[in-house]
Design an enzyme around this catalytic site. Structure first.
Site: not given
Lengths: 219, 234
Positions: A47-48
């Site tokens: 998700e980064n």
């Protein structure tokens, strides 16, 4: 025998299907990537801002600019792509990511999950977990069945602040594979090798549905 | 001719920074953080500030440096797990903390820069995050209203940039930087390499220069790795 963390990851890997985009949480879920069967084509989303995340780099090839959501150094697979955090969560909230695997402190028989805060003691924050559980079509939780004191973490109702409501579909613990039957309880699907149904009943505070013979997990 | 946003150094870049302001700082963990701007904030000693940043650094690096100095009044973040000093200040009540879901944080910054005052999201419904917020059902599913975020200054870090303020990020150091760049009243971009105008391929620019007010080439990047994980060659 209670499963090791690696074995929990190995059992969850069997749930991953061909052509799925998968988000792996921190801890046991990260290990799932090591056990994806041959011939299953999956891409891991971090998700980064990574889709197509690969394994850890070889010693000496680490790049400070290339980390996963657990801040660990990683690599990119061929065909990988980088994007900003808003685009990342568009993939998640928009249900383009098919499967989310994450850890939990508690899960309730309603499918509620708590994994971000112990009031007055531990406050790490929810990170992306609230967005993930609010939107993912399929959520599998990897967790230990009981805490260090031997108390059940599969409960009638969560005692800790919630991360999401009614969202968990399946739990793979060190003792069992369970399906969340919303409003009815945890349906026991499989036992860890050598673990009795009775042991699982004793370790589960929430309603446990046991129907017929419960097979052992196969590895 | 493109406008010239170039400033000499970090001192000039942070002119106008004052106590009690709200700052956005890009980065995920220690990846892609504006190291030069943070060092300058420490040296300026501004206090009472609100920091919007996904994380709070570690005890001795990143935003942890401002925490050690007690310069931060309030943090708006999604995850602060790697910082003992942060946890101590939060649990003791010295530090005001607003923990919000990471996707909502990203979208609130994006919305702030995009002129969208608020939006509905399913994240956080039924949790502490949703308390006191307007809830509404769309397509049979409950959502909560989240408002946009803006800042007096946004500090972002890119790999390459030009004097027009156009930015290109490297790998996962992109993260929150492009969104925060959009949401700063004054956006300060520090880059590893300031290249001559015209060198960046217009097709490959991540942040258009219109979002950036000041740009400078940073120095002495440490780029610390938080979790060095490797595998051995077979």
């Amino acid at each position: 025998m209670s499963l090791s963390k690696e074995q929990i990851a190995q059992r969850i890997a069997q749930e991953v299907q061909d052509k799925q985009y998968v988000n792996l949480g921190i801890g046991i879920p990260t290990l799932v990537a090591n056990f994806i069967p041959e011939g299953i084509d999956v891409e891991f989303q971090s998700e980064n801002g990574i889709l197509g995340m690969g394994p850890f780099p070889f010693d000496g090839e680490e790049d400070a600019d290339l980390i996963n959501a657990g801040k660990q150094t990683v690599t990119l697979e061929k065909g990988a792509v980088i994007f900003d955090s808003a685009t990342s969560f568009a993939m998640i909230r928009g249900q383009h990511v098919h499967l989310t695997i994450l850890g939990a402190m508690e899960v309730s028989e309603n499918g509620d999950i708590a994994n971000w805060k112990i009031p007055g003691r531990m406050v790490k924050g929810m990170g992306g977990a609230m967005d993930l559980v609010a939107s993912a079509e399929n959520i599998i939780v990897a967790m230990m069945h009981t805490n260090k004191k031997g108390e059940s973490k599969l409960l009638k109702e969560c005692s800790l602040p919630l991360t999401g409501v009614g969202c968990v579909k399946k739990v793979v613990s060190n003792l069992a594979v369970l399906e969340v039957m919303k409003g009815r309880g945890f349906k026991l699907l499989e036992r860890a090798p050598g673990v009795s149904v009775e042991a699982i009943v004793n370790a589960t505070e929430g309603s446990l549905l046991v129907e017929g013979d419960i097979p052992e997990m196969q590895f | 001719m493109a406008m010239n946003k170039k400033v000499a150094d970090v001192h000039e870049a942070l002119q106008g920074v004052e106590n009690n302001m709200t700052f956005m700082l890009g980065g995920f963990g220690l990846c892609g953080i504006p190291e030069n701007a943070i060092a300058q904030l420490v040296s300026l000693g501004v206090s009472g500030v609100t920091c919007i940043s996904n994380n709070a650094g570690v005890d001795d690096f990143g935003l942890g440096l401002l925490l050690q100095n007690h310069q931060i009044k309030k943090m708006i973040s999604s995850y602060v797990g790697e910082n003992d000093e942060f946890e101590r200040q939060m649990l003791s009540g010295e530090l005001d903390v607003d923990l919000i879901p990471q996707g909502s944080l990203a979208e609130r910054c994006r919305a702030g820069g995009a002129g969208i005052p608020a939006f509905f999201t399913p994240a956080g419904y039924g949790t502490e995050v949703g308390e006191g917020k307007e809830a509404r059902e769309f397509n049979g599913k409950p959502h909560i209203l989240e408002t946009a975020l803006t800042a007096d200054f946004a500090f972002v870090k890119a790999w390459k940039g030009d004097s027009a303020g156009n930015l290109v990020y490297k790998a996962a150091a992109r993260n929150f930087n492009p969104l925060m760049a959009m949401a700063g009243k004054i956006t300060v971009a520090e880059v590893e390499e300031l290249v001559p105008l015209g060198e960046l391929d217009p097709n490959q620019i991540h942040t258009p220069g219109i979002f950036v007010q000041r740009i400078f080439q940073g120095v002495n990047y440490e780029k610390r790795i938080e979790q060095r994980t490797v595998r051995q060659k077979a």
